[in-house]
Design an enzyme around this catalytic site. Structure first.
Site, PDB file in Angstrom:
ATOM      1  N   GLU A 137     -81.888   8.036 -26.922  1.00 25.89           N
ATOM      2  CA  GLU A 137     -81.543   8.304 -28.319  1.00 25.89           C
ATOM      3  C   GLU A 137     -80.061   8.546 -28.522  1.00 25.89           C
ATOM      4  OE1 GLU A 137     -84.210   9.439 -26.809  1.00 25.89           O
ATOM      5  OE2 GLU A 137     -85.867   8.751 -28.061  1.00 25.89           O
TER       6      GLU A 137
ATOM      7  N   HIS B  44     -94.125  17.010 -32.724  1.00 25.37           N
ATOM      8  CA  HIS B  44     -94.104  15.727 -33.433  1.00 25.37           C
ATOM      9  C   HIS B  44     -94.333  15.865 -34.934  1.00 25.37           C
ATOM     10  CE1 HIS B  44     -93.851  13.600 -29.716  1.00 25.37           C
ATOM     11  NE2 HIS B  44     -94.264  12.456 -30.182  1.00 25.37           N
TER      12      HIS B  44
HETATM   13  C1  LIG Z   1     -87.578  11.434 -26.718  1.00 23.79           C
HETATM   14  C2  LIG Z   1     -88.702  10.615 -27.193  1.00 23.79           C
HETATM   15  N1  LIG Z   1     -88.476   9.389 -27.735  1.00 23.79           N
HETATM   16  C3  LIG Z   1     -89.492   8.617 -28.165  1.00 23.79           C
HETATM   17  C4  LIG Z   1     -90.782   9.056 -28.091  1.00 23.79           C
HETATM   18  C5  LIG Z   1     -91.936   8.168 -28.593  1.00 23.79           C
HETATM   19  N2  LIG Z   1     -92.718   7.733 -27.414  1.00 23.79           N
HETATM   20  C6  LIG Z   1     -93.833   8.378 -27.051  1.00 23.79           C
HETATM   21  S1  LIG Z   1     -94.437   7.782 -25.608  1.00 23.79           S
HETATM   22  C7  LIG Z   1     -93.221   6.636 -25.482  1.00 23.79           C
HETATM   23  C8  LIG Z   1     -93.178   5.710 -24.304  1.00 23.79           C
HETATM   24  C9  LIG Z   1     -92.999   6.449 -23.018  1.00 23.79           C
HETATM   25  O1  LIG Z   1     -93.222   5.572 -21.946  1.00 23.79           O
HETATM   26  P1  LIG Z   1     -93.344   6.101 -20.479  1.00 23.79           P
HETATM   27  O2  LIG Z   1     -92.321   7.161 -20.217  1.00 23.79           O
HETATM   28  O3  LIG Z   1     -93.289   4.909 -19.564  1.00 23.79           O
HETATM   29  O4  LIG Z   1     -94.764   6.808 -20.376  1.00 23.79           O
HETATM   30  P2  LIG Z   1     -96.174   6.081 -20.564  1.00 23.79           P
HETATM   31  O5  LIG Z   1     -96.527   6.199 -22.020  1.00 23.79           O
HETATM   32  O6  LIG Z   1     -96.047   4.671 -20.111  1.00 23.79           O
HETATM   33  O7  LIG Z   1     -97.134   6.858 -19.719  1.00 23.79           O
HETATM   34  C10 LIG Z   1     -92.351   6.711 -26.562  1.00 23.79           C
HETATM   35  C11 LIG Z   1     -91.200   5.819 -26.773  1.00 23.79           C
HETATM   36  C12 LIG Z   1     -90.996  10.353 -27.552  1.00 23.79           C
HETATM   37  N3  LIG Z   1     -92.239  10.880 -27.495  1.00 23.79           N
HETATM   38  N4  LIG Z   1     -89.958  11.080 -27.105  1.00 23.79           N
END
Ligand SMILES: Cc1ncc(C[n+]2csc(CCOP(=O)(O)OP(=O)(O)O)c2C)c(N)n1
Ligand SMILES: Cc1ncc(C[n+]2csc(CCOP(=O)(O)OP(=O)(O)O)c2C)c(N)n1
Ligand SMILES: [Mg+2]
Ligand SMILES: [Mg+2]
Lengths: 329, 337, 337, 329
Positions: free
Chosen positions: B68, B137
């Site tokens: 971000e 959230h």
């Molecule tokens: C700082 C932040 N940015 C964006 C989000 C929105 N978001 C939730 S899960 C996610 C993807 C995360 O992917 P990963 O770390 O690979 O975990 P996975 O869901 O694949 O287990 C995003 C972008 C968030 N929760 N926190």
């Protein structure tokens, strides 16, 4: 680097680089006095000892390139061609300063010179540099963005995020780390689990090299080659400039964290005395030449001080100007 | 003007309107591009940018990694470099990671540089609670952001504003944050015939009334209109003022309405202490103290990290029922006497 | 109690008092440690921790790299793990980089976990303007932080509070942010004989008066006392209320004072819009509207990123002169009529 | 890894690991249904396909160790020994939930089990884990802190800052990256300039390895060895668990970014079918055993659902509880 750094040097070129470094040195020494006289206030971070980095880098960049700097940026600004007078007036807080006096020492700007400041948040400039490079890419311009930051900035998350973004998107950013071994009072080995900064670029797929930041030719050539590569292939390069800060971090720093001997050892390797010695040894410069350069530099600084002294203050009634743009974009 | 039968205009969602605004801006100006997490292949976490990748390609619909601070800072830098970036921060909850870039760079560069630089970046953020997304959230921080000089903060609450505020924001030389309440994306409606642009500065009276002014914005606007309808049944005519711009605030519109109704209730979904409602209340006191027949009341979110279960979340958030009772109290004049 | 001649107590600085507070806490409780940038070898950027490294060693006086989010988060984690960390964020200006940790973790963990977890971390931050440090280094965000439920926010403004508030903060099971105005570090004074602890919750009347209440905290307290002295020359007796705690606010003390004086001026160094002053003003309106003889006035910082030159910075900041004229207006009752 | 993973397995051990994975699978499948029935609301991130990571890791950790997790943490919580009933009640938002219903799917906590949640901010848990490890160090405890995070978290600045801090201070953190190749709709190669995650640990001086996250034995042994090393030498280790998410990112995800074929190919490598095949092949388990384990798992889930259904709601009057501690610390 070494052999490049030893390639034949012309008198003109050698004197030019020395002149620039002497101008910065004279400027910084005068700032030190002026702070004592309370003409300059706030935070003041001097560049003594690191002149070769700014001078070598700026000489290798083109006017179309963008520059993003730190709060220790007098040298960058002067080497970029911003007049000493407008920089000194800025340190005085006068309306004729390069930021109309509103920025002060940590916030020098010059839009015409594509000098984007002057950032007092450590590592805060890196994402900005990535964005300037992104703009150049999207506008199909060949300009690159040179981004200065210190060894301390390497620990910040923005270093990591910015390097990844620049490499992932193949953006024309030249990351220039001025590694002077300390972040305020924190020695690099107390800030980084691994202290080889240039090695940190590789996991991002970024080409990197360590450069003798006390050798202005080495800096100039390394930056020149890096800029060329960036323009040719796109994608960022990181250069670690190994240098040292001769003065305290700021004017409030008792320097409890390092000893005189270390400082003196580095002063012997200083960029100005080494270049001076070299030019004389190679018969490219006489003591007279040196004296003249120094005298000219001091004269220019004094003129800048006079300009600053005589310049007007911004009117208090203009306090709230520039918070928002005064014209539509 | 003679209004034609509504059937003649298509019913669209707020989401569609923001997408159309984005598409229109990108077609009209090559400097405009969209950058953010999952705006491309995923289609946007609220499906706002669905289809735009296919239309404009990955250079202009730019998926960003989870960084971000870097991509918001890159939006600022791109704006300095002559572009007109639209940066989507998936939700306001993640904007905290980019707050240094927003406050210390976007908001200060124009002033620090003595007016040499402008930062014409537009940052879009989904905001608000009500979807049982729990404490991390469900933030409503638009009023909090409105504390920062150098930023412009706006909250499109209608289909027209969803469609045209983005254009106004892109035309601004200053950084603009547009807060889109996640509750509104599915809201359906029709564009007002003849409206082709909106401004970024002025509040709008969404329902005129003489007895009390409900001052609000964004997701709470529709709750206030519901409350106003209920109050009307008892013969209480509430005026509903949609602030639209949270920074700067349209003091003239606020004071004019309160001078008319002599009573005000300020509604926002932020936590009560230090809410935008406090600022609006204070401005009314500063500028219209002697016109008030009762103390200004505010209805905000309870001072708790938003809990997950619906009954607790509902209890924490402002609701039409609470506006109605607040209105009754204010009109009874039995304020803090 | 009979006060002994002041000479009998040593004159110390605010800086000394915070250092003593830290030393005392570390001697008394092995769970306490200090972590932050340059707190060790450098001695603290405001020399608060000078000498403590030698006394307690590098494990407990822990120099952190430039990683605000990580070391603030580490303070939160260490608190969860049974320690009582004092995290020094060199200045509030850098705390933005750690805001996600502070708002989404420190402030929410207790509630999100249904009360299973507490986060007894103390975060100390230098705050405020007045040293010509320009736009990125002159923020006053304590009032802004006071918007966040789950945090306790306090501002030691006296030598006694500098000496004892840290202990009260460490005794709190909740996360506490202590804002130390950088202007106060060199302030000299004596500890009050017999005072060995202070609470974290209550406002304090620093000067009693009957005509108007000046409500303030931190660095502005002393400006308000100066203004009160000036007003006294014209026979205007201003009461000066030091809020001490910005979250929670001591409503009882605020309302009690305003009920007495019937007039209030709220002073804080934050930007005007969305300032803590707006919250205090609103609470007075909500709880004492009919007791007011004039609209509450606020004196805050101009809505500009703080400019570097002294004359412009002074013009931007609240000053005794501005309090005095505000008081005259409020007492003349020529408010917003 | 491979040869370790093939070392002799006992029937008890094999069935134990399979049972745990089946419990999680059954739980997640039921959650999927319950979301459709609107019994569970908000965001729901299911763990199908990644069960071997949670089960192998938790089996190798000790009860004294701390665990920091993500929003995709049902599997972590159940494998850690938090009862299905209290987890299910939490997903219902009931007072009997492991976070009293206040947290929901993304915020599971159990202080007694040292399960520190349940964090919905990507990478937000890493600094917390560093702090828990710092506390253990300062308290001279031998506990380590295991920190789960996804491949998406690797791009965040907090990943960089936390790894550096943990290594610089030699803290007992086990960084467990669940690399399922996607962050929502963003494939790893579109998020990272260099996609080898384990390689990213080295520049911090952190030992790292990539592990077949579909092989529960490989996970268990890798985590066991890493935990041992951390306890022995102090200092962190990073393990990249190569795995795959079988279901959508959340219940709102149309999965435009990947195709069925890829999902099916991974399903064939799934942790449950591969372990089942292997235990049968080695004659350690009969089809009857498998049927029983599955039946038991489903029965346990149904009991958890009943418990959640019958549990009370928190009183609305208690809304503002727990914002601040109710007792002095
Ligand atoms: C700082 C932040 N940015 C964006 C989000 C929105 N978001 C939730 S899960 C996610 C993807 C995360 O992917 P990963 O770390 O690979 O975990 P996975 O869901 O694949 O287990 C995003 C972008 C968030 N929760 N926190
Ligand atoms: C984010 C942030 N944290 C802390 C500071 C305070 N600070 C100013 S300069 C500095 C040291 C930076 O060191 P380095 O990056 O090596 O640059 P140098 O001063 O050596 O040129 C620190 C900690 C800051 N300005 N920004
Ligand atoms: Mg340095
Ligand atoms: Mg993933």
């Amino acid at each position: 680097m070494k052999q490049d750094a030893d390639t034949a040097v012309t008198r003109e070129h050698g004197l030019d680089l020395l002149r620039e470094m002497l101008r910065i040195r004279a400027f910084e020494d005068r700032c030190y006095q002026l702070y004592g006289e309370m003409k300059i206030r706030g935070f003041l971070h001097l560049y003594n000892g690191e002149e070769a980095v700014a001078v070598g880098a700026m000489r290798a960049l083109s006017p179309a390139d963008a520059v993003v700097s730190t709060y220790r940026e007098h040298g960058h600004a002067i080497a970029r061609g911003i007049s000493m007078s407008s920089v000194m007036a800025e340190l005085y807080g006068k309306q004729t300063g390069c930021s109309r006096g509103r920025g002060g020492s940590m916030h020098l700007f010059d839009a015409a010179k594509r000098f984007y400041g002057g950032n007092a948040i450590v590592a805060g400039g890196l994402p900005i540099a990535v964005g300037l490079a992104l703009a150049a890419r999207l506008r199909h311009e060949s300009a690159i963005t040179a981004c200065f930051f210190g060894d301390g900035a390497v620990a910040e998350g923005e270093f990591h995020e910015s390097l990844n973004l620049a490499s992932l998107w193949k953006l024309p950013v030249l990351f220039l780390c001025e590694n002077n071994l300390y972040a305020m009072g924190t020695a690099l080995e107390r800030a980084q689990a691994e202290t080889d900064i240039s090695a940190k670029a590789r996991p991002y797929g970024i080409e990197a090299a360590a450069v003798d930041g006390m050798d202005v030719f080495a800096v100039e050539q390394a930056v020149g080659r890096a800029a060329e590569k960036i323009r040719r292939d796109g994608g960022p390069v990181l250069l670690e400039m190994r240098t040292y800060r001769f003065r305290a971090h700021s004017m409030f720093d008792p320097q409890l964290y390092r000893d005189k001997a270390e400082i003196e050892a580095w002063q012997k390797k200083g960029p100005i005395i080494t270049l001076t010695r070299r030019l004389k040894a190679q018969g490219l410069m006489t003591e007279g030449d040196y004296q003249r350069l120094e005298r000219d530099a001091r004269a220019e600084v004094e003129a800048a001080v006079r300009f600053a002294e005589e310049s007007p203050w911004e009117a208090v009634s203009d306090l709230e100007r520039f918070v928002y743009a005064e014209h539509a974009s | 003007m003679p209004s034609t039968p509504p059937e003649s205009r298509p019913v669209i969602t707020y989401r569609d309107a923001v997408r159309e605004a984005t598409r229109g801006a990108m077609q009209a100006d090559p400097r405009v591009f969209l950058m953010g997490e999952d705006v491309g292949r995923y289609g946007g976490s609220y499906a706002v940018s669905k289809g735009l990748l296919e239309e404009f390609g990955p250079e202009r619909i730019r998926d960003a990694p989870l960084s971000e601070s870097a991509f918001v800072g890159a939006g600022i830098g791109a704006a300095l470099g002559g572009m007109r970036p639209i940066v989507e921060i998936m939700t306001v909850n993640f904007s905290l990671l980019a707050l240094d870039q927003i406050l210390n760079n976007a908001a200060t560069l124009s002033h620090m540089s003595g007016g040499q630089l402008n930062v014409p970046v537009v940052i879009r953020l989904a905001t608000g609670a009500g979807r049982q997304l729990a404490a991390q959230h469900s933030h409503s921080l638009e009023g909090w952001y409105a504390h920062i000089p150098g930023l412009r903060i706006a909250a499109p609450a209608t289909i027209d504003d969803a469609r045209f505020m983005l254009g106004a924001a892109l035309a601004s030389p200053d950084p603009v944050l547009l807060f889109e309440h996640l509750y509104l994306y599915n809201m359906e409606g029709q564009l007002t015939r003849g409206v082709e642009r909106v401004d970024l500065d002025h509040a709008a009276v969404r329902r005129p009334g003489r007895d009390v002014t409900l001052i609000t914005y964004g997701g709470s606007l529709h709750k206030c209109l519901t409350a106003a309808a209920d109050l009307a049944k008892d013969g209480i005519e509430a005026e509903v003022l949609d602030l639209r711009s949270l920074r700067p605030l349209d003091d003239a519109a606020i004071i004019a309405s309160v001078r008319r109704t002599r009573r005000a209730i300020v509604v926002d979904e932020g936590w009560r202490s230090g809410s935008l409602a406090a600022e609006v209340t204070t401005r009314i006191v500063e500028q219209a103290f002697y016109d008030l027949d009762a103390p200004v009341a505010r209805v905000c979110t309870a001072e708790v990290p938003i809990p997950y279960p619906k009954h607790l979340e509902d209890a924490a958030l402002p609701s039409p029922a609470r506006f109605v009772s607040a209105a009754r109290v204010v009109i009874a004049g039995t304020g803090a006497r």
